[in-house]
Design a protein around this motif. Structure first.
Motif, short mmCIF file in Angstrom:
data_model
loop_
_atom_site.label_atom_id
_atom_site.label_comp_id
_atom_site.label_asym_id
_atom_site.label_seq_id
_atom_site.Cartn_x
_atom_site.Cartn_y
_atom_site.Cartn_z
N GLN A 348 0.81 -1.22 0.00
CA GLN A 348 0.00 0.00 0.00
C GLN A 348 0.85 1.27 0.00
O GLN A 348 0.31 2.38 -0.01
N LEU A 349 2.16 1.12 0.00
CA LEU A 349 3.04 2.28 -0.05
C LEU A 349 2.90 2.99 -1.39
O LEU A 349 2.80 2.35 -2.44
N GLY A 350 2.93 4.31 -1.34
CA GLY A 350 2.77 5.08 -2.56
C GLY A 350 4.07 5.65 -3.09
O GLY A 350 5.13 5.52 -2.46
N GLY A 351 4.00 6.30 -4.24
CA GLY A 351 5.16 6.96 -4.83
C GLY A 351 6.32 6.02 -5.06
O GLY A 351 6.14 4.83 -5.30
N LYS A 352 7.52 6.55 -4.94
CA LYS A 352 8.69 5.71 -5.22
C LYS A 352 8.90 4.66 -4.14
O LYS A 352 9.53 3.63 -4.40
N CYS A 353 8.37 4.89 -2.92
CA CYS A 353 8.47 3.84 -1.88
C CYS A 353 7.73 2.59 -2.35
O CYS A 353 8.21 1.47 -2.14
N GLY A 354 6.57 2.77 -2.97
CA GLY A 354 5.80 1.63 -3.44
C GLY A 354 6.48 0.87 -4.56
O GLY A 354 6.27 -0.33 -4.73
N ALA A 355 7.33 1.58 -5.32
CA ALA A 355 8.02 0.95 -6.44
C ALA A 355 9.40 0.43 -6.07
O ALA A 355 10.05 -0.24 -6.88
N CYS A 356 9.82 0.69 -4.85
CA CYS A 356 11.21 0.41 -4.46
C CYS A 356 11.45 -1.06 -4.14
O CYS A 356 10.66 -1.70 -3.44
N GLU A 357 12.58 -1.56 -4.61
CA GLU A 357 12.96 -2.95 -4.35
C GLU A 357 13.37 -3.17 -2.90
O GLU A 357 13.51 -4.31 -2.44
N TYR A 358 13.57 -2.08 -2.16
CA TYR A 358 13.96 -2.18 -0.75
C TYR A 358 12.78 -1.93 0.19
O TYR A 358 12.98 -1.78 1.40
N LYS A 359 11.58 -1.88 -0.34
CA LYS A 359 10.45 -1.44 0.49
C LYS A 359 10.17 -2.36 1.68
O LYS A 359 9.68 -1.90 2.71
N THR A 360 10.48 -3.63 1.58
CA THR A 360 10.18 -4.53 2.70
C THR A 360 11.22 -4.45 3.81
O THR A 360 10.99 -4.97 4.91
N VAL A 361 12.36 -3.81 3.55
CA VAL A 361 13.38 -3.65 4.60
C VAL A 361 13.51 -2.20 5.04
O VAL A 361 14.21 -1.90 6.01
N CYS A 362 12.85 -1.30 4.34
CA CYS A 362 12.94 0.13 4.64
C CYS A 362 11.56 0.70 4.99
O CYS A 362 11.31 1.11 6.11
N GLU A 363 10.68 0.72 4.01
CA GLU A 363 9.32 1.24 4.12
C GLU A 363 9.23 2.76 4.26
O GLU A 363 8.14 3.33 4.25
N GLY A 364 10.36 3.45 4.38
CA GLY A 364 10.33 4.90 4.50
C GLY A 364 9.72 5.34 5.82
O GLY A 364 9.00 4.58 6.46
N CYS A 365 9.99 6.55 6.23
CA CYS A 365 9.42 7.06 7.47
C CYS A 365 7.98 7.49 7.22
O CYS A 365 7.72 8.44 6.48
N ARG A 366 7.06 6.79 7.85
CA ARG A 366 5.63 7.08 7.65
C ARG A 366 5.24 8.42 8.28
O ARG A 366 4.29 9.06 7.83
N ALA A 367 5.96 8.83 9.32
CA ALA A 367 5.65 10.10 9.97
C ALA A 367 6.07 11.28 9.09
O ALA A 367 5.34 12.26 8.96
N ARG A 368 7.26 11.18 8.49
CA ARG A 368 7.68 12.27 7.60
C ARG A 368 6.78 12.34 6.38
O ARG A 368 6.47 13.42 5.87
N ALA A 369 6.34 11.17 5.90
CA ALA A 369 5.39 11.15 4.78
C ALA A 369 4.11 11.88 5.17
O ALA A 369 3.57 12.67 4.39
N PHE A 370 3.63 11.63 6.38
CA PHE A 370 2.40 12.25 6.88
C PHE A 370 2.51 13.78 6.82
O PHE A 370 1.58 14.46 6.37
N TYR A 371 3.63 14.31 7.28
CA TYR A 371 3.77 15.76 7.36
C TYR A 371 4.07 16.41 6.02
O TYR A 371 3.71 17.57 5.80
#
Length: 394
Positions: A348-371
């Motif tokens: 359910q990750l969007g943008g480049k996080c959703g397309a990233c091959e590292y998304k299952t080990v990173c997932e990006g900061c959801r709080a920074r995405a929120f803001y």
């Protein structure tokens, strides 16, 4: 020693801490397999709970997650009885590490009774403090309560720390508090938020943690939450600088002079894998320590935050309420929250996080995405420079 299953759950039925599991698997020839299963946490085992024991605090730090920090205990802080009930609720889900945070937890006169109750229920308990209130007597009480580790925040050295904490002499008082805790036989880790105000000291901060005898240095990349929103424009590092700092942090982690951990910096785990691949090194508990057993954003999948009012959030920086222990059982929140369910699904990750091959080990900061994306906490991490292969090849 308990024999652990690959996901970290001992055959006796009690999930142990990452440190316990690490000790059991680090020398195993299948250590990398066990580490991956532990990291994947497919059953969403609750491993860490941060509880804001009170909003009261003796400092008014510029980057605090709270805007409404108070210089006294709050009327809506959980009572001792409510606190015990909350702890009982946690044990229905598992045996997570419980971090007594704040505000300043030492503001609560019953904090040691709470710690003893949690320890008596089989929880591993840690204390997160600014250190300025720690006297030899307080340090002894911390030890006697059964608390196993204490973290103290040092956001720079000397005046750099004092400026952010808005209290002259707070650095020296925090260091003195740290020494009292160490004298009482407690392991102390240093937490440090990295931003523009102290990035010039980052190498000195690392060496200082070693010199002070800390067992660990956890660096936090600033998240624009609470008071942090007000300083974000002036203090947030540029994405390229984040990349530089995290790459440097990976290199010093290999020195193994001190336990290191990057927090609120999920792309560290992408960088770690890129660097290891360049070095031709397999990531295992033996080569990369406990970093091989965890991943980037754990909000809502392995950790959660409980506010002083009883609200349950994915983490202390993401203000999206998943439930409230005054209105429902904690087990129900953990297992059935729609917010948590969403965060547990990397698809359910969007943008480049959703397309990233590292998304299952990173997932990006959801709080920074929120803001940065008007409340869309599943949007892409705004402070990551990496371009996923799927996008780069287009």
């Amino acid at each position: 020693m308990a024999a652990h299953l690959p996901d970290g759950k001992p055959r006796g039925g009690r999930p142990d801490t990452i440190k316990d599991v690490y000790k059991d698997i680090k020398d195993s020839p299948d250590g990398h397999v066990h580490a991956h299963k532990y990291m994947s946490n497919v059953k969403n085992r609750l491993r860490l709970v941060f509880w804001e024991t009170t909003a009261g605090c003796n400092l008014e730090c510029a980057h605090c997650r709270r805007i409404d920090v108070a210089r006294q205990l709050m009327k809506d802080d959980l009572t001792f009885e409510q606190s015990c009930k909350m702890i009982d609720g946690l044990t229905e889900v598992g045996k997570p590490i419980l971090v007594l945070s704040g505000g300043e937890p030492l503001f609560r006169p019953d904090i040691f009774d709470i710690a003893k109750y949690a320890v008596g229920k089989g929880l591993t308990v840690a204390l997160s403090t600014n250190g300025t209130m720690v006297t030899p007597d307080i340090a002894t009480k911390v030890k006697e309560s059964g608390i196993q580790r204490v973290s103290i925040s040092l956001d720079g050295i000397g005046e750099t720390h004092d400026t952010l904490r808005k209290l002259k002499g707070s650095y020296d008082r925090a260091v003195q508090g740290m020494k009292h805790l160490q004298a009482a036989g407690l392991p102390v880790q240093i937490n440090c938020t990295i931003a523009k105000h102290n990035v010039h000291q980052v190498k000195d901060i690392y060496q200082n943690a070693i010199d002070l005898g800390a067992v660990a240095l956890h660096i936090f990349m600033l998240v624009p939450v609470g008071c942090g929103v007000q300083i974000a424009e002036d203090q947030m590092l540029e994405p390229d600088k984040y990349e530089e700092i995290l790459s440097w942090f990976y290199e010093v982690s290999k020195e193994k002079k001190i336990e290191t951990k990057a927090t609120c910096a999920p792309h560290y785990f992408r960088i770690m894998r890129q660097k290891a691949a360049e070095e031709g090194v397999e990531i295992t508990p033996k080569t990369h320590g406990m970093a091989a057993m965890t991943k980037g954003c754990l909000a809502g999948s392995a950790i959660c935050f409980i506010s002083h009012k009883g609200q349950v959030f994915p983490c202390g920086y993401l203000p999206v309420e998943a439930g409230n222990i005054h209105k429902q059982n904690f087990k129900d929140v953990w297992e059935n929250s729609e917010v948590f369910a969403k965060l547990r699904d990397p698809n359910q990750l969007g943008g480049k996080c959703g397309a990233c091959e590292y998304k299952t080990v990173c997932e990006g900061c959801r709080a920074r995405a929120f803001y940065e994306h008007d409340g869309d906490y599943m949007a892409e991490e705004p402070y990551c420079t990496y371009i996923p292969e799927r996008i780069a090849l287009k």
